[in-house]
Design a protein around this motif. Sequence first.
Motif, short mmCIF file in Angstrom:
data_model
loop_
_atom_site.label_atom_id
_atom_site.label_comp_id
_atom_site.label_asym_id
_atom_site.label_seq_id
_atom_site.Cartn_x
_atom_site.Cartn_y
_atom_site.Cartn_z
N LEU A 84 0.82 -1.21 0.00
CA LEU A 84 0.00 0.00 0.00
C LEU A 84 0.86 1.26 0.00
O LEU A 84 0.40 2.33 -0.39
CB LEU A 84 -0.92 0.02 1.22
N ALA A 85 2.09 1.15 0.47
CA ALA A 85 2.98 2.30 0.60
C ALA A 85 4.02 2.37 -0.51
O ALA A 85 5.00 3.11 -0.39
CB ALA A 85 3.67 2.26 1.96
N PHE A 93 9.16 7.69 6.54
CA PHE A 93 10.11 6.72 7.09
C PHE A 93 9.30 5.55 7.62
O PHE A 93 8.52 5.69 8.57
CB PHE A 93 10.93 7.35 8.22
N ILE A 94 9.45 4.38 6.98
CA ILE A 94 8.61 3.23 7.29
C ILE A 94 9.46 2.10 7.85
O ILE A 94 10.44 1.67 7.24
CB ILE A 94 7.86 2.74 6.03
N VAL A 95 9.05 1.61 9.02
CA VAL A 95 9.66 0.43 9.64
C VAL A 95 8.61 -0.66 9.65
O VAL A 95 7.49 -0.46 10.13
CB VAL A 95 10.15 0.76 11.07
N SER A 96 8.94 -1.81 9.09
CA SER A 96 7.96 -2.89 8.98
C SER A 96 8.23 -4.00 9.99
O SER A 96 9.33 -4.11 10.53
CB SER A 96 7.96 -3.46 7.56
N ARG A 157 14.64 2.68 2.85
CA ARG A 157 13.47 1.81 2.67
C ARG A 157 13.70 0.42 3.26
O ARG A 157 12.79 -0.14 3.89
CB ARG A 157 13.15 1.65 1.17
N GLU A 158 14.87 -0.14 3.02
CA GLU A 158 15.05 -1.57 3.24
C GLU A 158 16.02 -1.95 4.35
O GLU A 158 15.98 -3.08 4.83
CB GLU A 158 15.53 -2.22 1.93
N GLU A 159 16.89 -1.04 4.77
CA GLU A 159 17.93 -1.39 5.73
C GLU A 159 17.90 -0.50 6.98
O GLU A 159 18.88 -0.40 7.69
CB GLU A 159 19.32 -1.28 5.08
N ASN A 160 16.76 0.14 7.23
CA ASN A 160 16.75 1.17 8.28
C ASN A 160 16.83 0.62 9.70
O ASN A 160 17.01 1.40 10.65
CB ASN A 160 15.55 2.12 8.13
N LEU A 161 16.70 -0.68 9.88
CA LEU A 161 16.85 -1.25 11.22
C LEU A 161 18.20 -1.95 11.40
O LEU A 161 18.43 -2.59 12.43
CB LEU A 161 15.71 -2.23 11.52
N GLY A 230 11.15 10.73 5.68
CA GLY A 230 10.53 10.98 6.97
C GLY A 230 10.63 12.40 7.46
O GLY A 230 9.99 12.78 8.44
N LYS A 231 11.44 13.25 6.80
CA LYS A 231 11.68 14.62 7.24
C LYS A 231 10.77 15.59 6.51
O LYS A 231 10.64 15.53 5.28
CB LYS A 231 13.14 14.99 6.97
N ARG A 232 10.11 16.50 7.23
CA ARG A 232 9.34 17.57 6.61
C ARG A 232 10.29 18.50 5.85
O ARG A 232 11.30 18.93 6.39
CB ARG A 232 8.61 18.36 7.69
N ILE A 233 9.98 18.76 4.58
CA ILE A 233 10.81 19.65 3.78
C ILE A 233 9.98 20.86 3.36
O ILE A 233 8.75 20.85 3.45
CB ILE A 233 11.40 18.93 2.54
#
Length: 282
Positions: A84-85, A93-96, A157-161, A230-233
């Motif tokens: 969906l995202a 900034f999405i953590v799954s 997207r894929e390695e943020n953890l 994830g940052k407001r610009i």
Amino acid sequence: MKIFVGLVAADQRLRRHFGLGKDAIIPKDALNKGFFYGRGVQILQSTYIPDGAPTANELERFILSRAKEADACLLIMDADLLHLAADIRNSVFIVSFQNADVGASLQNFFHYTTARALKALGQILARFYKGEDGDLLMLPLRNFQAGELVEIARLCREENLQPNFGDLIERQLVPLRGRLRPRRRTSYKTIYAVDDAKRFFVYGKERHAKFATGGEHGLHCEIAGHLRFGKRIDADRHFNVSETEGDETSISGVFRDCHNAEREVKTQPRVTHLNMFANDYF
């Protein structure tokens, strides 16, 4: 600083627990360390509850309405719903998580997950406030041709953890910073980011244009104009994009806009550059 933390999950138990408030989902020390220390962080939280079958458009509408007052946007998202995202994963900034990892204690699950997510978010936010790194991180992703920028987006997207997430980002920022230079054969000292196509990008200070919304533009186009990693610009500023060394600049070629449509720009007299927003609208 206001941070929107949203939950996207099918499990009603998770949604109910998330609604209990900040202390039920975020450990107290998570906002008192690293980037967030001393910033007086206020958490805005909400759960995405679809009206029937969930859709990407509905999720994007949820993000626009809930995160409009936030300085940063973090989603905790069921991996089964990540499709969906697909169009906003470079913006929010999405953590799954996997449902199998939730366990018996929902508070333990949320404390563990949000602590790691906020640490990672803080690491990318810190780069936005460091020298010219913020301008580099906002470069239009479809049109600034640089492998390191593509890799930064993938990492977010894929390695943020990953435990070394900050180091991985820094490793890509080094060559991205190396692209900063003035034009040759000119007395002007303006510093540009130069991509693989030898196009010059500079984040303009002027505010004489706005990106379009509605019509052919999806909600994800608008989200990408307001958020990056994830940052407001600043939605009212754009990049000036041009070609050639020296004082006489021009611009031409095929560019992809905010919803990935190809648009040709032909060389024209007195057209020296494009006004291109972070979401690639021009």
